[in-house]
Write a protein that holds these residues in place. Structure first.
Motif, short mmCIF file in Angstrom:
data_model
loop_
_atom_site.label_atom_id
_atom_site.label_comp_id
_atom_site.label_asym_id
_atom_site.label_seq_id
_atom_site.Cartn_x
_atom_site.Cartn_y
_atom_site.Cartn_z
N PRO A 1 3.60 -1.19 -10.46
CA PRO A 1 4.45 -0.88 -11.61
C PRO A 1 5.32 0.36 -11.41
N ASP A 2 4.86 1.32 -10.59
CA ASP A 2 5.70 2.50 -10.35
C ASP A 2 6.75 2.25 -9.27
N GLY A 3 6.72 1.05 -8.66
CA GLY A 3 7.74 0.67 -7.69
C GLY A 3 7.60 1.26 -6.31
N SER A 4 6.50 1.93 -6.03
CA SER A 4 6.34 2.60 -4.73
C SER A 4 5.66 1.74 -3.68
N LEU A 5 4.88 0.74 -4.11
CA LEU A 5 4.09 -0.05 -3.17
C LEU A 5 4.34 -1.54 -3.34
N LEU A 6 4.07 -2.25 -2.26
CA LEU A 6 4.08 -3.71 -2.27
C LEU A 6 2.76 -4.15 -1.66
N ALA A 7 2.12 -5.13 -2.26
CA ALA A 7 0.86 -5.65 -1.74
C ALA A 7 1.00 -7.14 -1.48
N SER A 8 0.26 -7.63 -0.49
CA SER A 8 0.21 -9.07 -0.24
C SER A 8 -1.21 -9.49 0.06
N GLY A 9 -1.53 -10.71 -0.34
CA GLY A 9 -2.83 -11.30 -0.06
C GLY A 9 -2.63 -12.49 0.85
#
Length: 177
Positions: free
Chosen positions: A106-114
């Motif tokens: 939500p803060d736009g700093s990270l991207l995650a993937s599964g």
């Protein structure tokens, strides 16, 4: 307002997402592409985002609407311009395992993937690099991920029937699955 069917993909549609301002709708398909649609009328914009070589399983907008993320069975996570659909750089990852889900913090700093490798990977969006070793613990494919509203935790759901909560700063599992 949008009504009826939005047609144009050559195969099943796996995911859809609206831009934060609602002006665009993005669809991800097993035809290896994403398509942009007018978010108010549902008409095709004519923009087809191509570059994946297998099913596109997940799509998400960054909170500020500047980026679109797509995750594919081809093992790649790609970033696209949120308005034009133009690709941004090379894929974040090229792995042997299909990627089934992706999400922006939500803060736009990270991207995650599964992925099918049972792991959750994190990237810093400023550096476009992995932030740490992957979160590991699922016994089967990670099919869905979501950040907590404060961006401090990540939840992952797996085909192993569990939901796991991860502390972003420590990388540790919080509680029991």
């Amino acid at each position: 307002s949008i009504g009826g069917a939005l047609e144009g993909h050559g195969n099943n549609v796996a995911a859809v997402v609206f831009s934060p301002d609602g002006s665009l709708l993005v669809s991800a398909s097993n035809d290896h592409t994403l398509r942009l649609w007018n978010g108010h009328t549902g008409t095709a914009t004519g923009r087809i985002l191509s570059g994946h070589t297998d099913y596109v399983r997940s799509v998400a907008y960054s909170p500020d609407g500047k980026l679109i993320m797509s995750a594919s069975k081809d093992g790649s996570v790609r970033l696209w311009d949120g308005r034009t659909g133009r690709p941004i750089g090379e894929p974040l990852t090229e792995r042997l395992y299909p990627i089934s889900s992706g999400a922006f913090s939500p803060d736009g700093s990270l991207l995650a993937s599964g992925a099918w490798d049972r792991k959750v990977h994190l990237w810093d969006l400023q550096t476009r690099r992995s932030t740490r070793d992957p979160f590991e613990g699922h016994e089967f494919v990670v099919v869905s991920i979501v950040f907590s509203p404060d961006s401090n935790h990540l939840f992952s759901a797996g085909w192993d029937g569990t939901i796991r909560c991860w502390d972003i700063s420590s990388g540790k599992l919080v509680g029991s699955p």
